[in-house]
Design a protein around this motif. Sequence first.
Motif, PDB file in Angstrom:
ATOM      1  N   ASP A   1       0.832  -1.214   0.000  1.00 54.00           N
ATOM      2  CA  ASP A   1       0.000   0.000   0.000  1.00 54.00           C
ATOM      3  C   ASP A   1       0.864   1.261   0.000  1.00 54.00           C
ATOM      4  O   ASP A   1       0.605   2.202  -0.754  1.00 54.00           O
ATOM      5  CB  ASP A   1      -0.936   0.017   1.218  1.00 54.00           C
ATOM      6  N   THR A   2       1.896   1.275   0.837  1.00 53.18           N
ATOM      7  CA  THR A   2       2.789   2.434   0.923  1.00 53.18           C
ATOM      8  C   THR A   2       3.513   2.664  -0.400  1.00 53.18           C
ATOM      9  O   THR A   2       3.603   3.801  -0.888  1.00 53.18           O
ATOM     10  CB  THR A   2       3.817   2.230   2.057  1.00 53.18           C
ATOM     11  N   LEU A   3       4.017   1.583  -0.984  1.00 53.45           N
ATOM     12  CA  LEU A   3       4.756   1.710  -2.244  1.00 53.45           C
ATOM     13  C   LEU A   3       3.840   2.148  -3.389  1.00 53.45           C
ATOM     14  O   LEU A   3       4.246   2.943  -4.239  1.00 53.45           O
ATOM     15  CB  LEU A   3       5.445   0.390  -2.583  1.00 53.45           C
ATOM     16  N   LEU A   4       2.617   1.661  -3.397  1.00 51.20           N
ATOM     17  CA  LEU A   4       1.676   2.087  -4.440  1.00 51.20           C
ATOM     18  C   LEU A   4       1.349   3.572  -4.296  1.00 51.20           C
ATOM     19  O   LEU A   4       1.217   4.288  -5.296  1.00 51.20           O
ATOM     20  CB  LEU A   4       0.404   1.234  -4.399  1.00 51.20           C
ATOM     21  N   GLU A   5       1.238   4.027  -3.055  1.00 49.35           N
ATOM     22  CA  GLU A   5       0.997   5.451  -2.811  1.00 49.35           C
ATOM     23  C   GLU A   5       2.192   6.280  -3.306  1.00 49.35           C
ATOM     24  O   GLU A   5       2.021   7.299  -3.976  1.00 49.35           O
ATOM     25  CB  GLU A   5       0.777   5.692  -1.314  1.00 49.35           C
ATOM     26  N   LYS A   6       3.409   5.819  -2.999  1.00 50.37           N
ATOM     27  CA  LYS A   6       4.615   6.525  -3.462  1.00 50.37           C
ATOM     28  C   LYS A   6       4.682   6.532  -4.989  1.00 50.37           C
ATOM     29  O   LYS A   6       5.100   7.519  -5.596  1.00 50.37           O
ATOM     30  CB  LYS A   6       5.862   5.873  -2.878  1.00 50.37           C
ATOM     31  N   GLN A   7       4.232   5.441  -5.603  1.00 52.73           N
ATOM     32  CA  GLN A   7       4.230   5.372  -7.070  1.00 52.73           C
ATOM     33  C   GLN A   7       3.255   6.396  -7.647  1.00 52.73           C
ATOM     34  O   GLN A   7       3.566   7.086  -8.611  1.00 52.73           O
ATOM     35  CB  GLN A   7       3.866   3.958  -7.526  1.00 52.73           C
ATOM     36  N   ARG A   8       2.074   6.482  -7.037  1.00 51.01           N
ATOM     37  CA  ARG A   8       1.078   7.459  -7.509  1.00 51.01           C
ATOM     38  C   ARG A   8       1.620   8.880  -7.404  1.00 51.01           C
ATOM     39  O   ARG A   8       1.313   9.741  -8.225  1.00 51.01           O
ATOM     40  CB  ARG A   8      -0.225   7.332  -6.702  1.00 51.01           C
ATOM     41  N   GLU A   9       2.422   9.123  -6.370  1.00 48.20           N
ATOM     42  CA  GLU A   9       2.982  10.459  -6.154  1.00 48.20           C
ATOM     43  C   GLU A   9       4.322  10.649  -6.858  1.00 48.20           C
ATOM     44  O   GLU A   9       4.983  11.663  -6.680  1.00 48.20           O
ATOM     45  CB  GLU A   9       3.130  10.705  -4.649  1.00 48.20           C
ATOM     46  N   ASP A  10       4.710   9.656  -7.650  1.00 51.32           N
ATOM     47  CA  ASP A  10       5.968   9.685  -8.405  1.00 51.32           C
ATOM     48  C   ASP A  10       7.171   9.902  -7.498  1.00 51.32           C
ATOM     49  O   ASP A  10       8.057  10.706  -7.784  1.00 51.32           O
ATOM     50  CB  ASP A  10       5.899  10.759  -9.501  1.00 51.32           C
ATOM     51  N   GLU A  11       7.198   9.155  -6.374  1.00 49.13           N
ATOM     52  CA  GLU A  11       8.266   9.301  -5.392  1.00 49.13           C
ATOM     53  C   GLU A  11       9.012   7.995  -5.143  1.00 49.13           C
ATOM     54  O   GLU A  11       9.679   7.851  -4.114  1.00 49.13           O
ATOM     55  CB  GLU A  11       7.689   9.810  -4.068  1.00 49.13           C
ATOM     56  N   LEU A  12       8.931   7.042  -6.043  1.00 48.88           N
ATOM     57  CA  LEU A  12       9.609   5.758  -5.849  1.00 48.88           C
ATOM     58  C   LEU A  12      11.112   5.879  -6.094  1.00 48.88           C
ATOM     59  O   LEU A  12      11.529   6.466  -7.083  1.00 48.88           O
ATOM     60  CB  LEU A  12       9.069   4.699  -6.822  1.00 48.88           C
ATOM     61  N   THR A  13      11.885   5.318  -5.191  1.00 50.55           N
ATOM     62  CA  THR A  13      13.320   5.200  -5.412  1.00 50.55           C
ATOM     63  C   THR A  13      13.556   3.900  -6.189  1.00 50.55           C
ATOM     64  O   THR A  13      12.644   3.062  -6.291  1.00 50.55           O
ATOM     65  CB  THR A  13      14.067   5.118  -4.069  1.00 50.55           C
ATOM     66  N   PRO A  14      14.734   3.700  -6.730  1.00 57.62           N
ATOM     67  CA  PRO A  14      15.012   2.419  -7.407  1.00 57.62           C
ATOM     68  C   PRO A  14      14.803   1.213  -6.476  1.00 57.62           C
ATOM     69  O   PRO A  14      14.268   0.187  -6.893  1.00 57.62           O
ATOM     70  CB  PRO A  14      16.473   2.557  -7.834  1.00 57.62           C
ATOM     71  N   ALA A  15      15.185   1.344  -5.211  1.00 65.60           N
ATOM     72  CA  ALA A  15      14.977   0.242  -4.254  1.00 65.60           C
ATOM     73  C   ALA A  15      13.491   0.019  -4.019  1.00 65.60           C
ATOM     74  O   ALA A  15      13.032  -1.140  -3.929  1.00 65.60           O
ATOM     75  CB  ALA A  15      15.686   0.552  -2.938  1.00 65.60           C
ATOM     76  N   ASP A  16      12.723   1.114  -3.916  1.00 67.73           N
ATOM     77  CA  ASP A  16      11.274   0.995  -3.762  1.00 67.73           C
ATOM     78  C   ASP A  16      10.665   0.274  -4.957  1.00 67.73           C
ATOM     79  O   ASP A  16       9.779  -0.565  -4.802  1.00 67.73           O
ATOM     80  CB  ASP A  16      10.616   2.378  -3.648  1.00 67.73           C
ATOM     81  N   SER A  17      11.128   0.620  -6.130  1.00 65.51           N
ATOM     82  CA  SER A  17      10.610   0.020  -7.352  1.00 65.51           C
ATOM     83  C   SER A  17      10.847  -1.489  -7.364  1.00 65.51           C
ATOM     84  O   SER A  17       9.955  -2.253  -7.729  1.00 65.51           O
ATOM     85  CB  SER A  17      11.256   0.674  -8.567  1.00 65.51           C
ATOM     86  N   GLN A  18      12.025  -1.911  -6.930  1.00 65.74           N
ATOM     87  CA  GLN A  18      12.324  -3.343  -6.879  1.00 65.74           C
ATOM     88  C   GLN A  18      11.435  -4.046  -5.867  1.00 65.74           C
ATOM     89  O   GLN A  18      10.922  -5.133  -6.132  1.00 65.74           O
ATOM     90  CB  GLN A  18      13.789  -3.577  -6.533  1.00 65.74           C
ATOM     91  N   GLU A  19      11.242  -3.427  -4.714  1.00 65.95           N
ATOM     92  CA  GLU A  19      10.384  -4.032  -3.697  1.00 65.95           C
ATOM     93  C   GLU A  19       8.940  -4.105  -4.183  1.00 65.95           C
ATOM     94  O   GLU A  19       8.254  -5.106  -3.969  1.00 65.95           O
ATOM     95  CB  GLU A  19      10.457  -3.243  -2.392  1.00 65.95           C
ATOM     96  N   LEU A  20       8.491  -3.054  -4.866  1.00 66.56           N
ATOM     97  CA  LEU A  20       7.138  -3.050  -5.411  1.00 66.56           C
ATOM     98  C   LEU A  20       6.966  -4.171  -6.426  1.00 66.56           C
ATOM     99  O   LEU A  20       5.955  -4.883  -6.409  1.00 66.56           O
ATOM    100  CB  LEU A  20       6.820  -1.695  -6.049  1.00 66.56           C
ATOM    101  N   GLN A  21       7.926  -4.343  -7.296  1.00 62.20           N
ATOM    102  CA  GLN A  21       7.855  -5.433  -8.280  1.00 62.20           C
ATOM    103  C   GLN A  21       7.779  -6.788  -7.595  1.00 62.20           C
ATOM    104  O   GLN A  21       6.987  -7.657  -7.991  1.00 62.20           O
ATOM    105  CB  GLN A  21       9.052  -5.386  -9.218  1.00 62.20           C
ATOM    106  N   PHE A  22       8.582  -6.991  -6.549  1.00 63.65           N
ATOM    107  CA  PHE A  22       8.570  -8.246  -5.820  1.00 63.65           C
ATOM    108  C   PHE A  22       7.215  -8.495  -5.159  1.00 63.65           C
ATOM    109  O   PHE A  22       6.642  -9.586  -5.274  1.00 63.65           O
ATOM    110  CB  PHE A  22       9.682  -8.250  -4.756  1.00 63.65           C
ATOM    111  N   LEU A  23       6.677  -7.484  -4.472  1.00 64.50           N
ATOM    112  CA  LEU A  23       5.390  -7.643  -3.800  1.00 64.50           C
ATOM    113  C   LEU A  23       4.248  -7.852  -4.791  1.00 64.50           C
ATOM    114  O   LEU A  23       3.329  -8.638  -4.534  1.00 64.50           O
ATOM    115  CB  LEU A  23       5.109  -6.441  -2.895  1.00 64.50           C
ATOM    116  N   MET A  24       4.311  -7.179  -5.940  1.00 64.55           N
ATOM    117  CA  MET A  24       3.280  -7.374  -6.960  1.00 64.55           C
ATOM    118  C   MET A  24       3.345  -8.794  -7.522  1.00 64.55           C
ATOM    119  O   MET A  24       2.316  -9.397  -7.824  1.00 64.55           O
ATOM    120  CB  MET A  24       3.416  -6.334  -8.078  1.00 64.55           C
ATOM    121  N   LYS A  25       4.550  -9.337  -7.651  1.00 67.23           N
ATOM    122  CA  LYS A  25       4.707 -10.710  -8.116  1.00 67.23           C
ATOM    123  C   LYS A  25       4.045 -11.670  -7.125  1.00 67.23           C
ATOM    124  O   LYS A  25       3.310 -12.579  -7.528  1.00 67.23           O
ATOM    125  CB  LYS A  25       6.189 -11.037  -8.271  1.00 67.23           C
TER     126      LYS A  25
END
Length: 64
Positions: free
Chosen positions: A12-36
């Motif tokens: 939820d937190t990472l999706l919110e950061k994505q909506r606000e265009d605030e993802l770091t590269p590490a966040d992006s990797q974690e988001l991809q893992f959790l979405m998988k």
Amino acid sequence: MQLDESQQEALDTLLEKQREDELTPADSQELQFLMKLYRRGLRRKAKAFKVAFKRGLVSPLSAA
């Protein structure tokens, strides 16, 4: 497999950061893992529903 509470909160937190265009590269990797994990869980649920439906244990979902 279903996401545990901490994984769901992180997603939820990472999706919110994505909506606000605030993802770091590490966040992006974690988001991809959790979405998988999330998608894997959805596939397993869908397969389980299909088996249950074939066995007559549940009725079909309405198309409404």
